[in-house]
Design an enzyme around this catalytic site. Structure first.
Site, PDB file in Angstrom:
ATOM      1  N   LYS A  26     -11.154  -4.824   1.431  1.00 57.18           N
ATOM      2  CA  LYS A  26     -10.416  -4.830   1.727  1.00 57.18           C
ATOM      3  C   LYS A  26      -9.811  -5.567   2.341  1.00 57.18           C
ATOM      4  CE  LYS A  26     -10.227   0.190   2.429  1.00 57.18           C
ATOM      5  NZ  LYS A  26     -10.452   0.223   3.596  1.00 57.18           N
ATOM      6  N   ASP A  56      23.293   9.381 -13.837  1.00 58.50           N
ATOM      7  CA  ASP A  56      23.453  10.476 -13.047  1.00 58.50           C
ATOM      8  C   ASP A  56      24.524  11.814 -13.918  1.00 58.50           C
ATOM      9  OD1 ASP A  56      21.334  10.544 -11.003  1.00 58.50           O
ATOM     10  OD2 ASP A  56      22.533   9.803  -9.341  1.00 58.50           O
ATOM     11  N   CYS A  72      17.294 -23.911  33.974  1.00 62.76           N
ATOM     12  CA  CYS A  72      16.580 -22.944  34.020  1.00 62.76           C
ATOM     13  C   CYS A  72      15.555 -24.174  32.530  1.00 62.76           C
ATOM     14  CB  CYS A  72      16.361 -21.770  34.409  1.00 62.76           C
ATOM     15  SG  CYS A  72      15.061 -20.808  34.148  1.00 62.76           S
ATOM     16  N   CYS A  90      13.710 -15.284  38.172  1.00 62.66           N
ATOM     17  CA  CYS A  90      13.668 -15.612  37.051  1.00 62.66           C
ATOM     18  C   CYS A  90      12.346 -16.334  37.080  1.00 62.66           C
ATOM     19  CB  CYS A  90      14.914 -17.348  36.809  1.00 62.66           C
ATOM     20  SG  CYS A  90      14.251 -18.219  35.234  1.00 62.66           S
ATOM     21  N   ASP A 122      -1.722   1.078  -0.729  1.00 60.51           N
ATOM     22  CA  ASP A 122      -1.563   2.478   0.133  1.00 60.51           C
ATOM     23  C   ASP A 122      -0.901   3.741  -0.303  1.00 60.51           C
ATOM     24  OD1 ASP A 122      -2.856   3.034   2.039  1.00 60.51           O
ATOM     25  OD2 ASP A 122      -2.131   1.796   3.750  1.00 60.51           O
ATOM     26  N   TYR A 143      -4.250   3.907 -12.890  1.00 61.75           N
ATOM     27  CA  TYR A 143      -5.578   2.595 -12.456  1.00 61.75           C
ATOM     28  C   TYR A 143      -6.531   3.427 -13.343  1.00 61.75           C
ATOM     29  CZ  TYR A 143      -6.387   5.798  -7.788  1.00 61.75           C
ATOM     30  OH  TYR A 143      -6.203   6.633  -7.136  1.00 61.75           O
ATOM     31  N   LYS A 162      -4.998  -2.297  -4.555  1.00 56.46           N
ATOM     32  CA  LYS A 162      -5.444  -1.330  -4.138  1.00 56.46           C
ATOM     33  C   LYS A 162      -3.896  -0.687  -3.131  1.00 56.46           C
ATOM     34  CE  LYS A 162      -8.897   1.085  -1.494  1.00 56.46           C
ATOM     35  NZ  LYS A 162      -7.760   1.774  -0.217  1.00 56.46           N
ATOM     36  N   SER A 188     -14.413   8.383  -4.588  1.00 56.24           N
ATOM     37  CA  SER A 188     -13.696   7.903  -3.038  1.00 56.24           C
ATOM     38  C   SER A 188     -14.767   6.500  -3.694  1.00 56.24           C
ATOM     39  CB  SER A 188     -14.255   8.623  -1.843  1.00 56.24           C
ATOM     40  OG  SER A 188     -13.704   7.957  -0.873  1.00 56.24           O
ATOM     41  N   LEU A 189     -14.125   5.553  -2.604  1.00 55.29           N
ATOM     42  CA  LEU A 189     -15.194   4.022  -3.041  1.00 55.29           C
ATOM     43  C   LEU A 189     -15.171   3.615  -1.463  1.00 55.29           C
ATOM     44  CD1 LEU A 189     -11.880   2.757  -4.677  1.00 55.29           C
ATOM     45  CD2 LEU A 189     -13.937   3.307  -5.661  1.00 55.29           C
ATOM     46  N   CYS A 220      19.106 -15.032  33.379  1.00 57.63           N
ATOM     47  CA  CYS A 220      18.962 -16.430  34.599  1.00 57.63           C
ATOM     48  C   CYS A 220      19.895 -16.732  34.315  1.00 57.63           C
ATOM     49  CB  CYS A 220      17.892 -17.223  34.450  1.00 57.63           C
ATOM     50  SG  CYS A 220      17.237 -18.306  35.755  1.00 57.63           S
ATOM     51  N   GLU A 231      -8.049  -4.559  -9.499  1.00 54.79           N
ATOM     52  CA  GLU A 231      -6.612  -4.087  -9.192  1.00 54.79           C
ATOM     53  C   GLU A 231      -6.097  -4.732  -7.614  1.00 54.79           C
ATOM     54  OE1 GLU A 231      -7.581  -0.667 -11.048  1.00 54.79           O
ATOM     55  OE2 GLU A 231      -8.216  -1.485 -12.618  1.00 54.79           O
ATOM     56  N   CYS A 286      12.913 -20.536  37.520  1.00 50.85           N
ATOM     57  CA  CYS A 286      12.523 -21.094  37.964  1.00 50.85           C
ATOM     58  C   CYS A 286      13.445 -20.210  39.549  1.00 50.85           C
ATOM     59  CB  CYS A 286      14.236 -21.819  37.707  1.00 50.85           C
ATOM     60  SG  CYS A 286      16.190 -21.003  37.458  1.00 50.85           S
ATOM     61  N   GLU A 339      -2.256   6.083  -8.466  1.00 50.17           N
ATOM     62  CA  GLU A 339      -1.466   5.823  -6.901  1.00 50.17           C
ATOM     63  C   GLU A 339       0.101   6.873  -6.869  1.00 50.17           C
ATOM     64  OE1 GLU A 339      -3.920   5.992  -4.783  1.00 50.17           O
ATOM     65  OE2 GLU A 339      -3.269   5.549  -2.881  1.00 50.17           O
ATOM     66  N   ALA A 379      24.463   5.738 -10.729  1.00 52.21           N
ATOM     67  CA  ALA A 379      25.276   7.159 -11.152  1.00 52.21           C
ATOM     68  C   ALA A 379      25.397   7.104 -12.658  1.00 52.21           C
ATOM     69  CB  ALA A 379      26.762   5.835  -9.958  1.00 52.21           C
ATOM     70  N   ARG A 386      -6.360  14.917  -4.588  1.00 50.33           N
ATOM     71  CA  ARG A 386      -7.904  14.335  -4.855  1.00 50.33           C
ATOM     72  C   ARG A 386      -8.753  15.692  -4.144  1.00 50.33           C
ATOM     73  NH1 ARG A 386     -12.246  11.167  -3.231  1.00 50.33           N
ATOM     74  NH2 ARG A 386     -11.520  11.676  -1.058  1.00 50.33           N
TER      75      ARG A 386
HETATM   76  S1  IVH Z   1     -10.277   3.821  -8.113  1.00 50.98           S
HETATM   77  C1  IVH Z   1      -9.275   8.345  -6.931  1.00 50.98           C
HETATM   78  N1  IVH Z   1      -8.708   2.184  -8.677  1.00 50.98           N
HETATM   79  O1  IVH Z   1      -8.276   3.940  -3.491  1.00 50.98           O
HETATM   80  C2  IVH Z   1     -10.507   7.449  -6.790  1.00 50.98           C
HETATM   81  N2  IVH Z   1      -8.664   3.628  -6.584  1.00 50.98           N
HETATM   82  O2  IVH Z   1     -10.835   4.209  -1.072  1.00 50.98           O
HETATM   83  C3  IVH Z   1     -10.286   6.737  -7.592  1.00 50.98           C
HETATM   84  N3  IVH Z   1      -6.621   3.194  -4.863  1.00 50.98           N
HETATM   85  O3  IVH Z   1      -8.804   7.519  -3.166  1.00 50.98           O
HETATM   86  C4  IVH Z   1     -10.683   5.187  -7.303  1.00 50.98           C
HETATM   87  N4  IVH Z   1      -5.680   1.756  -5.860  1.00 50.98           N
HETATM   88  O4  IVH Z   1      -6.400   6.509  -3.323  1.00 50.98           O
HETATM   89  C5  IVH Z   1      -8.948   3.454  -8.200  1.00 50.98           C
HETATM   90  N5  IVH Z   1      -6.853   0.551  -8.025  1.00 50.98           N
HETATM   91  C6  IVH Z   1      -7.738   1.685  -7.960  1.00 50.98           C
HETATM   92  C7  IVH Z   1      -6.720   1.779  -6.552  1.00 50.98           C
HETATM   93  C8  IVH Z   1      -7.632   2.864  -5.864  1.00 50.98           C
HETATM   94  C9  IVH Z   1      -5.774   2.587  -4.669  1.00 50.98           C
HETATM   95  C10 IVH Z   1      -7.143   4.413  -3.516  1.00 50.98           C
HETATM   96  C11 IVH Z   1      -7.285   5.734  -4.099  1.00 50.98           C
HETATM   97  C12 IVH Z   1      -8.731   5.947  -4.175  1.00 50.98           C
HETATM   98  C13 IVH Z   1      -8.985   5.194  -2.695  1.00 50.98           C
HETATM   99  C14 IVH Z   1      -9.864   4.574  -2.248  1.00 50.98           C
END
Ligand code: IVH
Length: 699
Positions: free
Chosen positions: A332, A38, A449, A426, A117, A246, A115, A83-84, A444, A113, A429, A194, A35, A136
């Site tokens: 994962k 702000d 019971c 029930c 979501d 990242y 990951k 992508s990974l 019940c 690192e 019982c 992210e 606040a 992306r």
């Molecule tokens: S490296 C832009 N490092 O995981 C792609 N990705 O399954 C860079 N993600 O699309 C990949 N934490 O959205 C990287 N420490 C991290 C991450 C990370 C989350 C996500 C990212 C990517 C997806 C791939």
């Protein structure tokens, strides 16, 4: 104030607002309330309204300034947003390392690192100022979402310029430090990371949306991704998103990946402090396991870890194949949401009689363990889910909490699904069920019971019955309360994941309990009958009944055959058994003609509970059959009559005097002359312990 003074004031306000923004949104260490912040912003806003010519693009007021767009512009990524590849086990990771070893002889070390979501975005800073932010997209072309990203307070509109010393301190060589400074001061920098919604914000927003009657967000990920791809920045602002960096994708001539995070931190970006250098895969595994177990404690959702080869000179050597680079791997965590089928819905009765519906599931692995139950809360929840028995459902198990049914798939019905009705009686019982006006819960009305059932369950696991290690009354009460157990057959459905949410259940004890229960699936007939808790049927009576059944069927295979024999016996048949009078006979007869009991017996059979094969024991018994015993002295643990009964039970006979034909003399405390005679004749003498051992080999 003169214009010059206003300009100075504006600059000071911006600096102060930005400092507090950084403390609050990047470091999580606010020095003052939102606040108060702000109100500083408000002063700045008013001054800028008066002097619009003093507005700069990096002013804090420019975060929510953007108008809603018709369409996002397209952005071509200079370096593609890759992508990974995914790994799900240590084995997958080993395979990955083996593949890498084929491509390089150099030592491999890693940076691990979390990951996050959320939604991957790329930020472009030109001369240190946020110039553009993009999604992306397909990896090559994304959407320009700068307006939305500017609403994220953890994204600096202007990067902090680190000193050369600071850069040297994190291990950069002089040339590298200079390259970084050049990029931030006069060149361009691309930073990737992210966008996420924290779990706290997600909960608060959904509470608010619910109140306002708006549709709730499915999960934090959708909350983040959904708003960034909306055309109105006001929506992003409302969502209170965060950004974690990242990756620095601009080439800066660095040596190790690890340095990128540190540099991003010096730029004033938010980075994950949990990330860790791992000299080898076993360190990676430890990092993975630790966070898989403790992910609940993080303020945001993570779905695994990202493991990156730390030596940057290897990246071009290892290269990219298909959808992703060889030098990174997403390792994962076990999924927290899976689909399975609802086999049944049972009503769990609480201490006060309240009845809670529990879904019995086709066992499924979720979050790394197998579960077989999910709570359904009440009838209203069943209505909200539109659930029927037989439905395919999504269940969620977040951390060690009781799994929940998230949704059902009416689209996948085959037509055989059954409606779930509120109970009339029930299930324990069979008293009538009542519903208090104005309450959702059914209850019940029988005050006994709950406790009677607890006692019945504890009797089944007690020493004289199945003797299941570690399942005493306290644990049983926990299981009942959690809706996991309501009859004796339910013990055999328990899965590790059902137990973990319960208080006092560490991983190990959950595993041990499931093992202990399964180890006692095979049970002696007499113990089985005793365990059923039929009125007037104690251990001795159970032995007599078991013996009678043994006479009637030569090969007792399963529960079913035992039940068949017992159900065919009339009260007269039963009364013919030694020590069985009309009352006991009536009680046994009634028990085996009660459909509720038959159902439980059938359930036991279905769960693989079996009567122990008699053969080996018969052989044991045969050895003692016809043997003559003589008792002398006082036994500590049992009376003379009990000792005699035991001898008869194993097919022996009791004699009062010792002779050449005596096989055993059982000697208690202060034995008499029989003891001396036995010694003289060379008759085997048993002490109490040995005697108990022999006679305890039950039918
Ligand atoms: S490296 C832009 N490092 O995981 C792609 N990705 O399954 C860079 N993600 O699309 C990949 N934490 O959205 C990287 N420490 C991290 C991450 C990370 C989350 C996500 C990212 C990517 C997806 C791939």
């Amino acid at each position: 104030m003169s214009k010059e003074q206003v300009k100075k004031r504006i600059e000071k306000l911006r600096r102060e607002i930005d400092r507090h923004r950084y403390l609050y949104h990047v470091l999580d260490k606010p020095e003052m309330s939102e606040a108060a912040l702000d109100s500083l912003k408000n002063e700045l806003f008013n001054l800028e309204m008066e002097y619009p010519e003093l507005i700069t693009p990096d002013s804090p007021t420019q975060r929510v300034g953007g108008r809603a767009l018709d369409k996002f512009g397209k952005v071509t990524h200079e370096t593609p947003m890759i992508s990974l590849f995914d790994a799900f086990s240590l084995e997958d990771m080993d395979d990955w390392e083996k593949r890498l070893r084929k491509l390089t002889a150099r030592k491999l070390d890693y940076y691990a690192e979390l990951k996050l979501d959320g939604l991957a975005v790329s930020l472009r800073y030109e001369k240190g100022l946020l110039a553009r932010g993009a999604t992306r997209g397909d990896g090559r072309t994304g959407e320009d979402v700068t307006g939305n990203l500017k609403t994220i307070e953890s994204i600096p509109l202007k990067l902090r310029i680190p000193s050369e010393d600071e850069l040297r301190e994190i291990g950069l060589k002089s040339g590298q430090a200079k390259a970084v400074l050049r990029a931030i001061q006069s060149g361009a920098l691309e930073i990737r990371g992210e966008v996420i919604m924290t779990k706290k914000v997600f909960k608060e927003l959904n509470r608010k949306y619910e109140k306002e009657g708006k549709p709730v967000l499915a999960n934090p990920r959708n909350g983040a991704a959904g708003s960034i791809r909306q055309l109105d920045p006001a929506l992003s602002a409302e969502r209170k998103l965060s950004f974690y960096a990242y990756e620095l994708s601009t080439e800066l001539g660095l040596d190790r990946h690890e340095q990128k995070g540190k540099i991003a931190g010096l730029f004033g970006l938010r980075i994950l402090n949990e990330n860790k250098y791992c000299p080898d895969l076993s360190a990676v595994e430890a990092f993975h396991d630790h966070w898989e177990k403790h992910r609940e404690s993080l303020p945001f959702e993570v779905d695994g870890i990202v493991v990156k080869v730390n030596d940057l000179s290897l990246w071009p050597v290892l290269g990219t194949v298909g959808k992703g680079p060889r030098f990174m791997m997403a390792y994962k965590f076990a999924a927290e949401q899976v689909t399975t089928k609802v086999k049944d819905v049972v009503w769990q009765v609480g201490r006060t009689g309240t009845m809670t519906p529990v879904a019995v599931l086709e066992p499924v692995r979720v979050g790394g363990v197998t579960v077989s139950h999910a709570t359904l809360h009440n009838m209203d929840e069943i209505g909200r889910l539109g659930l029927k028995i037989g439905d395919t459902v999504v269940i969620e198990r977040a951390g060690d909490v009781i799994p929940k049914v998230i949704r059902a798939f009416p689209e996948l019905r085959a037509g055989r699904e059954k409606d779930i009705n509120a109970p009339e009686f029930c299930p324990i019982c069979r008293s009538r069920v009542a519903r208090t006006a104005g309450e959702v819960a059914y209850r019940c009305v029988n005050p006994e019971c709950y406790t009677v059932n607890l006692r019945r369950l504890a009797h089944w696991t007690s020493k004289g019955a199945t003797d299941i290690d570690g399942v005493g009354p306290k644990i049983i009460e926990q299981l009942v309360k959690a809706g996991l157990v309501s009859d004796i057959a339910d013990f055999y459905d328990l899965k590790e994941g059902d137990l973990k949410p319960l208080e006092r259940f560490a991983d190990k004890s959950a595993e041990n309990l499931v093992k202990a229960i399964s180890a006692r699936k095979e049970i002696d007939l007499a113990r089985f009958i005793y365990g059923l808790g039929i009125r007037h049927v104690g251990e001795e009576m159970a032995i007599a009944l078991a013996r009678e059944i043994g006479h009637r069927i030569s090969d007792i295979k399963d529960i079913d055959s035992v039940v068949n024999v017992l159900r065919k016996m009339t009260s007269v048949d039963l009364e013919n058994i030694e020590d069985v009078g009309p009352i006991v006979a009536g009680s046994i007869y009634d028990w085996f003609h009660d459909q509720k009991n038959i159902k439980v017996l059938k359930k036991l059979e279905d769960r693989g509970v079996a009567i122990r094969k008699q053969r080996t024991e018969n052989r044991e018994r045969a050895k003692l059959k016809g043997k003559t015993f003589v008792l002398t002295g006082t036994l500590a643990g049992l009376t003379r009559d009990e000792a005699k009964a035991k001898i008869r039970e194993i097919g022996g006979s009791v004699s009062s005097s010792v002779s050449k034909n005596t096989d055993f003399v059982v000697a208690g405390e202060n034995p008499g002359s029989k003891y001396d005679k036995a010694k003289k004749l060379g008759v085997k003498i048993l002490d109490e312990e040995e005697f108990i051992k022999i006679t305890n080999s039950r039918i």
